[in-house]
Design a protein around this motif. Structure first.
Motif: not given
Length: 402
Positions: A1-18, A81-86
């Motif tokens: 996987m090419n995500l190896k070593g990547k800094k990923i910031l995950l934002g979680v908002s208020g949905s039942i899908a959380a 800090w993040a390489d990607l934010m989701v």
């Protein structure tokens, strides 16, 4: 996987899908990415910070301050800090706040501070997702250079069936992985894509057309553009729009106009993807005035349109790839193989109207890809964005071989 070593910031908002964010964190960690999680206060009502902290192996942040002593969680440092934010799930409220710059919690503050690519994966009920205000917010965020992982079609928490389900975590990881891994290979490649229907006028108010929405072609255009390619999109009439800086859109209406536009750009592109649903016939004569109802029947004299893919496929140069689509209702594989050979395609993408969730108007598709050596790859039903990633990956693999 090419995500190896990547800094990923995950934002979680208020949905039942959380609740799906737990699996998403687990998959990202499994891909050897470093994950930090920021949650809105309402998100903590659906899944505990402890769960995501345990899975991510990092503290979960929910507010600006860490403790009573007044130490603070630095949103600027997180954004740098993040390489990607989701942001997954991204609620209608979070989309609205990010689009307007309304910054009243840590998640939106981090978004405004982020220097990295940002992906939004919406989750909400079908009518909320289709509401003009939500569509406008998505258009604004796209115009700012953000990326969207479209929600999937299915049963929602309300019991309704429709678009709005958070994309499955596996699909989100696939899209992130493709984004990270594909950009160097696709950079500066030129891709020509046709999309949508054509309309063939009968008189000033009537026309012949089909049920194509253009969603598949637009998703393919976005996927290649995200991977760094320069895309020319020749689009028939559709409600879809793209503001991606790597996509140049040429709007046409008739099959003749689509042929002219595609032919003009054909030679200069590395890949040509014929995803449009082009009319096979057009009225030989177009009435200048609205035709009035007369008698019990009416006949139209139709002329065959130019076979765009077939004509240009014969002009394909060495090293240039041509990809066609076949939407069939019977003898699907046989008809697809005939098109593949007759039109000189390198690949043909087959979908069948007999497969639930595939074909026109849906946000999902189920495809089979056949190459000119008649190797067959079958894919499961997926969102059209995920299908576009599969098509992109096939082309990238071919480029890598070269």
């Amino acid at each position: 996987m090419n995500l190896k070593g990547k800094k990923i910031l995950l934002g979680v908002s208020g949905s039942i899908a959380a609740y799906k964010s737990a699996l998403l964190v687990r998959l990202l960690v499994k891909a050897q990415a470093e994950v930090k999680v920021v949650m809105t206060e309402s998100a903590t009502e659906f899944i505990t910070p402890l769960t995501l902290s345990t899975l991510s192996k990092n503290p979960v942040l929910t507010s600006f301050t860490k403790n009573e002593a007044g130490e603070w969680n630095n949103h600027v440092e997180l954004g740098i800090w993040a390489d990607l934010m989701v942001v997954a799930p991204a609620t209608a409220k979070t989309l609205s706040k990010c689009a307007s710059g309304h910054c009243d919690d840590l998640l939106t503050a981090v978004y405004l501070s982020a220097r990295c690519p940002v992906f939004f994966a919406p989750a909400m009920d079908v009518d909320m997702f289709r509401h003009p205000s939500t569509r406008r917010n998505i258009e604004m965020l796209t115009a700012y250079g953000n990326h969207f992982i479209s929600p999937e079609h299915g049963e929602l928490a309300s019991g309704l069936i429709g678009d709005g389900r958070l994309a499955e975590p596996e699909n989100i990881v696939q899209i992130l992985n493709a984004y990270v891994s594909n950009r160097p290979i696709a950079a500066a490649k030129r891709v020509l894509i046709t999309a949508g229907p054509t309309v063939e006028p009968i008189d000033p108010v009537r026309f012949i057309s089909n049920r194509s929405s253009g969603k598949m072609g637009y998703a393919i255009a976005e996927a290649f553009a995200d991977a760094g390619a320069l895309v020319t999109l020749v689009s028939g009439p559709t409600q879809l729009r793209t503001l991606h800086p790597n996509i140049t859109t040429i709007h046409i209406e008739t099959a003749a106009q689509m042929f002219d536009a595609t032919q003009a750009h054909f030679e200069s592109h590395d890949v040509v993807i014929f995803a449009a649903a082009v009319a096979d016939y057009t009225p030989r004569h177009v009435a200048e005035q609205k035709i009035k109802k007369q008698g019990e029947s009416m006949s139209l004299d139709l002329a065959k349109t130019t076979d765009i893919a077939g004509t240009l496929g014969q002009l394909k140069k060495p090293g240039q790839l041509a990809i066609g689509f076949a939407l069939e209702t019977e003898n699907e594989l046989g008809h697809a193989l005939d098109k593949l050979t007759r039109k000189n395609f390198d690949y043909i993408v087959l979908n069948s109207l007999n497969d639930p969730g595939a074909g026109f108007a849906h946000d999902t598709n189920k495809i089979t890809v056949i190459d000119k050596e008649q190797h067959v790859q079958q894919f499961d039903l997926k969102s059209k964005e995920a299908v576009a990633q599969d098509i992109l990956n096939i082309v990238l693999a071919k480029w890598s071989e070269a």
